[in-house]
Design an enzyme around this catalytic site. Structure first.
Site, PDB file in Angstrom:
ATOM      1  N   THR A  26      -3.524  14.615   9.752  1.00 49.06           N
ATOM      2  CA  THR A  26      -3.748  13.276  10.315  1.00 49.06           C
ATOM      3  C   THR A  26      -4.248  13.393  11.757  1.00 49.06           C
ATOM      4  O   THR A  26      -5.247  12.764  12.144  1.00 49.06           O
ATOM      5  CB  THR A  26      -2.469  12.425  10.261  1.00 49.06           C
ATOM      6  OG1 THR A  26      -1.904  12.537   8.961  1.00 49.06           O
ATOM      7  CG2 THR A  26      -2.757  10.971  10.554  1.00 49.06           C
TER       8      THR A  26
ATOM      9  N   LYS B 185       2.907   1.919  -0.392  1.00 50.69           N
ATOM     10  CA  LYS B 185       3.704   2.334   0.766  1.00 50.69           C
ATOM     11  C   LYS B 185       5.155   2.029   0.481  1.00 50.69           C
ATOM     12  O   LYS B 185       5.465   1.132  -0.308  1.00 50.69           O
ATOM     13  CB  LYS B 185       3.272   1.550   2.004  1.00 50.69           C
ATOM     14  CG  LYS B 185       3.668   2.212   3.305  1.00 50.69           C
ATOM     15  CD  LYS B 185       2.624   3.221   3.731  1.00 50.69           C
ATOM     16  CE  LYS B 185       3.018   3.949   4.970  1.00 50.69           C
ATOM     17  NZ  LYS B 185       1.879   4.700   5.523  1.00 50.69           N
TER      18      LYS B 185
ATOM     19  N   GLN C 119      -3.465   0.800   3.413  1.00 52.51           N
ATOM     20  CA  GLN C 119      -3.612   2.040   2.658  1.00 52.51           C
ATOM     21  C   GLN C 119      -4.672   1.915   1.554  1.00 52.51           C
ATOM     22  O   GLN C 119      -5.351   2.893   1.237  1.00 52.51           O
ATOM     23  CB  GLN C 119      -2.254   2.425   2.053  1.00 52.51           C
ATOM     24  CG  GLN C 119      -2.112   3.880   1.704  1.00 52.51           C
ATOM     25  CD  GLN C 119      -1.736   4.772   2.894  1.00 52.51           C
ATOM     26  OE1 GLN C 119      -0.886   4.411   3.679  1.00 52.51           O
ATOM     27  NE2 GLN C 119      -2.383   5.907   3.024  1.00 52.51           N
TER      28      GLN C 119
ATOM     29  N   ASP D 161       5.786   9.559   6.415  1.00 57.21           N
ATOM     30  CA  ASP D 161       5.267   8.655   7.452  1.00 57.21           C
ATOM     31  C   ASP D 161       6.292   8.772   8.586  1.00 57.21           C
ATOM     32  O   ASP D 161       7.030   9.769   8.640  1.00 57.21           O
ATOM     33  CB  ASP D 161       5.136   7.218   6.908  1.00 57.21           C
ATOM     34  CG  ASP D 161       4.268   6.314   7.790  1.00 57.21           C
ATOM     35  OD1 ASP D 161       3.040   6.352   7.657  1.00 57.21           O
ATOM     36  OD2 ASP D 161       4.821   5.554   8.618  1.00 57.21           O
TER      37      ASP D 161
ATOM     38  N   LYS E 183      -0.818   5.534  -3.762  1.00 56.24           N
ATOM     39  CA  LYS E 183      -0.615   6.680  -2.868  1.00 56.24           C
ATOM     40  C   LYS E 183      -0.365   6.155  -1.465  1.00 56.24           C
ATOM     41  O   LYS E 183      -1.096   5.289  -0.977  1.00 56.24           O
ATOM     42  CB  LYS E 183      -1.886   7.556  -2.867  1.00 56.24           C
ATOM     43  CG  LYS E 183      -1.756   8.794  -1.984  1.00 56.24           C
ATOM     44  CD  LYS E 183      -1.092   9.927  -2.720  1.00 56.24           C
ATOM     45  CE  LYS E 183      -0.570  11.003  -1.779  1.00 56.24           C
ATOM     46  NZ  LYS E 183       0.800  10.713  -1.243  1.00 56.24           N
TER      47      LYS E 183
END
Ligand code: GLU
Length: 445
Positions: free
Chosen positions: A210, A126, A111, A166, A90
């Site tokens: 976030t 990622k 991550q 991202d 993930k």
């Protein structure tokens, strides 16, 4: 570093030449593991450290696409499936010209521990591309995303690998990527991507998560000192999704964010950021921070340097890696800044972190303080799997609970390993032990 971890680090440098950001991220974690391994030597047995620094799988592919004028472009695509001990890989996709294997590897490595800290069943991965969406039409971005997904679709799935956004990948890109995945697979696998639109499987509070989480983490750190964000002046860098919602949550908690930035410079708005205007400029118009200044009397644009020269109580670096160096740290400390919480991934250089720790201020590494985004992605997966939708308050309450748990795990691990208040050690030790215990249970795989 202890001998046992130093050897692993040297191997990483030799095997991943020129990948400075990956070396930096590995070094920071390995340095924290000294006290963990002294207390529990079994974590250094059976090649566990050697295995954890080596991605399970690295995919690199050609992404050809045609622009509006008919010219052919070739970008490079990446997906690094780093560790699946705790669940499907993930992590986000980054579309930015600076992307290369080393950048994606550092992000994938971070991550693993970030995702472990959330306490949810998600492994670490990622991906991304050196494609630059800036200045491209919607049609160009769509063709790029379709080409990118044509290859990526072979490697992902709701129980295998679940990408998200991202830098450079937001709701628009996730939409095009999902549309192509669905077409190729002839299957409506909502859980294959997160950060989806609300009408097709997205979660409320994912967009905000976030930035909100970063501010909640800063609030928890201040609470350990009997303090809060109320009345505090804040410098924020970045003007993307993380920065915007960090500003929103900070304002809700009574603080006063006065800066934000993009690659054209930073804005200082001493009266406090006008969030509606910032959202209009960045989210609706996809404009530059200068467009904010031209419509906001009293705000000024500084085209040289970073916002860290502005006197504030709290700094929230929410832009990108290594954006806050030793000079910036010195300037923040000189001006009395007492809290730094990372909204971006690895925004502070090792020298800056050292300065914050030497000064004894509250410093939170991104893998702890920015974990709210991926945590809410896992909540999105949970809703997709249950074919259900929660309201905003439910999703936000879960996010708030997860951030509080991450904060407490960091505090507890820092105490266990003899460095109370060291959130770097706390985050790395707590994240590592969760992954390592499961890797041991799964055997040598
Ligand atoms: N890109 C975000 C991060 O750095 C979110 C990842 C996700 O939601 O999977 O954690």
């Amino acid at each position: 570093m202890q001998d046992v971890v130093e050897k692993v680090y040297e191997q990483v440098v030799a095997r991943n030449r020129g990948e400075a950001e990956f070396h930096q991220a590995v070094r920071e974690v390995l340095e924290s593991l000294g006290p963990v391994i002294s207390k529990h030597p079994h974590y250094a047995e059976d090649g566990l450290l050697e295995r954890i620094v080596e991605p399970e799988r690295q995919i690199m592919f050609r992404v050809p696409w045609v622009d509006d004028a008919g010219a052919v472009h070739v970008n490079r695509g990446f997906r690094i499936e780093f560790n699946s001990a705790l669940g499907p890989y993930k992590g986000g996709l980054r579309f930015h010209p600076s992307v290369n294997a080393g950048i994606i590897k550092f992000l994938g490595f971070e991550q693993i521990f970030k995702n472990a800290l959330t306490g949810q069943g998600i492994g670490g991965g990622k991906g991304g591309s050196d494609f630059d969406p800036h200045g491209r039409s919607d049609a160009e971005v769509m063709r790029f995303c379709q080409s990118f997904m044509t290859e990526l679709s072979r490697h992902i799935g709701p129980n295998t690998d679940v990408p998200a956004g991202d830098i450079g990948v937001g709701g628009r890109e996730i939409g095009y990527l999902f549309g192509q995945y669905k077409r190729l697979r002839n299957s409506y696998d909502a859980g294959v991507l997160t950060g989806k639109g609300l009408a097709w499987g997205g979660s409320l509070a994912r967009t905000e998560a976030t930035g909100y989480g970063t501010v909640l983490f800063a609030q928890s750190m201040l609470a350990t000192k009997g303090d809060s964000l109320e009345g505090k002046k804040i410098a924020v860098s970045g003007a993307g999704n993380v920065a915007i919602y960090a500003i929103e949550k900070a304002q809700q908690l009574g603080a006063k964010p006065i800066t934000f930035s993009d690659s054209s410079g930073y804005v200082v708005d001493e009266a406090g950021v006008d969030l509606e205007l910032l959202k209009q400029v960045k989210e609706v118009e996809r404009g530059r921070v200068a467009d904010y200044v031209s419509r906001r009397p009293g705000a000024r644009l500084v085209t040289e340097g970073r916002p860290w020269d502005v006197p504030v109580d709290v700094a929230l670096p929410c832009a990108t890696q290594n954006e806050l160096d030793a000079d910036s740290a010195a300037s923040l400390l000189r001006n009395g800044c007492a809290v730094v919480a990372e909204g971006a991934n690895m925004p502070c250089t090792p020298e800056a972190i050292e300065a914050f720790q030497a000064a004894g201020i509250l410093y939170a590494p991104g893998k702890a303080s920015n974990a709210g985004g991926v945590a809410t992605s896992a909540l999105e997966m949970e809703q997709n799997a249950g074919r259900t939708r929660w309201d905003f308050a439910t999703a936000e309450a879960k996010l708030t609970g997860i951030m509080a748990d991450i904060h407490d795990s960091c505090v507890e691990a820092a105490e266990t390993y003899g460095r109370p208040g060291d959130y770097v050690l706390g985050a790395n030790a707590a994240g590592f032990t969760r992954v390592a215990d499961v890797m041991i249970a799964h055997g040598i795989v």
